[in-house]
Design an enzyme around this catalytic site. Structure first.
Site, PDB file in Angstrom:
ATOM      1  N   ASP A   1      -6.832  11.301   8.350  1.00 53.94           N
ATOM      2  CA  ASP A   1      -7.021   9.862   8.508  1.00 53.94           C
ATOM      3  C   ASP A   1      -8.253   9.442   7.710  1.00 53.94           C
ATOM      4  O   ASP A   1      -9.275  10.142   7.733  1.00 53.94           O
ATOM      5  CB  ASP A   1      -7.195   9.528   9.995  1.00 53.94           C
ATOM      6  CG  ASP A   1      -7.087   8.054  10.284  1.00 53.94           C
ATOM      7  OD1 ASP A   1      -7.946   7.274   9.797  1.00 53.94           O
ATOM      8  OD2 ASP A   1      -6.157   7.659  11.009  1.00 53.94           O
TER       9      ASP A   1
ATOM     10  N   HIS B   1      -1.080  10.594  15.701  1.00 52.13           N
ATOM     11  CA  HIS B   1      -2.472  10.949  15.451  1.00 52.13           C
ATOM     12  C   HIS B   1      -2.748  12.251  16.192  1.00 52.13           C
ATOM     13  O   HIS B   1      -2.502  12.338  17.396  1.00 52.13           O
ATOM     14  CB  HIS B   1      -3.422   9.880  16.015  1.00 52.13           C
ATOM     15  CG  HIS B   1      -3.274   8.536  15.397  1.00 52.13           C
ATOM     16  ND1 HIS B   1      -4.158   8.048  14.464  1.00 52.13           N
ATOM     17  CD2 HIS B   1      -2.360   7.555  15.591  1.00 52.13           C
ATOM     18  CE1 HIS B   1      -3.797   6.819  14.111  1.00 52.13           C
ATOM     19  NE2 HIS B   1      -2.699   6.510  14.783  1.00 52.13           N
TER      20      HIS B   1
ATOM     21  N   HIS C   1       4.049   7.378  13.171  1.00 54.15           N
ATOM     22  CA  HIS C   1       3.074   8.431  12.914  1.00 54.15           C
ATOM     23  C   HIS C   1       2.381   8.849  14.199  1.00 54.15           C
ATOM     24  O   HIS C   1       2.169   8.041  15.092  1.00 54.15           O
ATOM     25  CB  HIS C   1       2.040   8.019  11.862  1.00 54.15           C
ATOM     26  CG  HIS C   1       1.269   6.773  12.183  1.00 54.15           C
ATOM     27  ND1 HIS C   1       1.817   5.504  12.093  1.00 54.15           N
ATOM     28  CD2 HIS C   1      -0.017   6.596  12.573  1.00 54.15           C
ATOM     29  CE1 HIS C   1       0.895   4.602  12.410  1.00 54.15           C
ATOM     30  NE2 HIS C   1      -0.218   5.243  12.713  1.00 54.15           N
TER      31      HIS C   1
ATOM     32  N   ASN D   1       0.852   5.026  18.453  1.00 55.74           N
ATOM     33  CA  ASN D   1       0.706   3.600  18.724  1.00 55.74           C
ATOM     34  C   ASN D   1       2.006   2.924  18.301  1.00 55.74           C
ATOM     35  O   ASN D   1       2.448   3.091  17.169  1.00 55.74           O
ATOM     36  CB  ASN D   1      -0.472   3.011  17.949  1.00 55.74           C
ATOM     37  CG  ASN D   1      -1.794   3.619  18.365  1.00 55.74           C
ATOM     38  OD1 ASN D   1      -2.025   3.886  19.528  1.00 55.74           O
ATOM     39  ND2 ASN D   1      -2.660   3.858  17.400  1.00 55.74           N
TER      40      ASN D   1
ATOM     41  N   GLY E   1      -2.230  -1.294  18.766  1.00 54.45           N
ATOM     42  CA  GLY E   1      -3.122  -0.850  17.700  1.00 54.45           C
ATOM     43  C   GLY E   1      -2.425  -0.285  16.485  1.00 54.45           C
ATOM     44  O   GLY E   1      -3.083   0.217  15.578  1.00 54.45           O
ATOM     45  N   GLN E   2      -1.092  -0.364  16.422  1.00 59.10           N
ATOM     46  CA  GLN E   2      -0.402   0.131  15.236  1.00 59.10           C
ATOM     47  C   GLN E   2      -0.686  -0.813  14.075  1.00 59.10           C
ATOM     48  O   GLN E   2      -0.474  -2.020  14.183  1.00 59.10           O
ATOM     49  CB  GLN E   2       1.110   0.236  15.477  1.00 59.10           C
ATOM     50  CG  GLN E   2       1.846   0.864  14.314  1.00 59.10           C
ATOM     51  CD  GLN E   2       3.343   1.022  14.554  1.00 59.10           C
ATOM     52  OE1 GLN E   2       3.893   0.526  15.525  1.00 59.10           O
ATOM     53  NE2 GLN E   2       3.998   1.715  13.653  1.00 59.10           N
TER      54      GLN E   2
END
Length: 117
Positions: free
Chosen positions: A35, A105, A103, A90, A96-97
């Site tokens: 990230d 995290h 995906h 998310n 919060g996407q």
């Protein structure tokens, strides 16, 4: 169409090699990369190479690919030597996407409080 690359998707561009990323692991169906705004000492994103807008859409359309993402997340944790870690999906802007390509995290390398936030 679900699964097809989207021209305006950052993660589709990373899969295509048009945007650089620090790749940690790659399989035929998934890509894992660091990230760019890490929230923990280890913060890796694991994505399906096929475009699905969020985890719910991915699970509905392709359960086997969903399993591939989870398997890849575990492999990332192994490579990063994480004995404990958090997986976060998310789903939706309210959660919060910010990139609308499914995906996970993989977060670890420090104590992670619960609840998050």
């Amino acid at each position: 169409m679900a699964g097809e690359p989207q021209d305006d998707c950052l993660f589709c561009k990373i899969v295509a090699g048009n945007v650089p990323a620090t790749v940690v692991r790659e399989t035929d169906t998934t890509l894992a990369f660091r990230d760019i705004n890490p929230q923990a000492p280890t913060h890796v994103l694991v994505i399906p190479k096929a475009h699905h807008p969020n985890a719910a859409a991915l699970a509905a359309a392709d359960p086997a690919l969903t399993a591939d993402v989870l398997t890849a997340a575990q492999a990332v944790a192994d490579v990063e030597k994480l004995d404990s870690y958090r997986l976060v999906f998310n789903t939706g802007a309210g959660a919060g996407q910010t990139v609308f390509h499914a995906h996970a995290h993989v977060l670890g390398g420090r104590g992670l409080q619960w609840p998050p936030g």
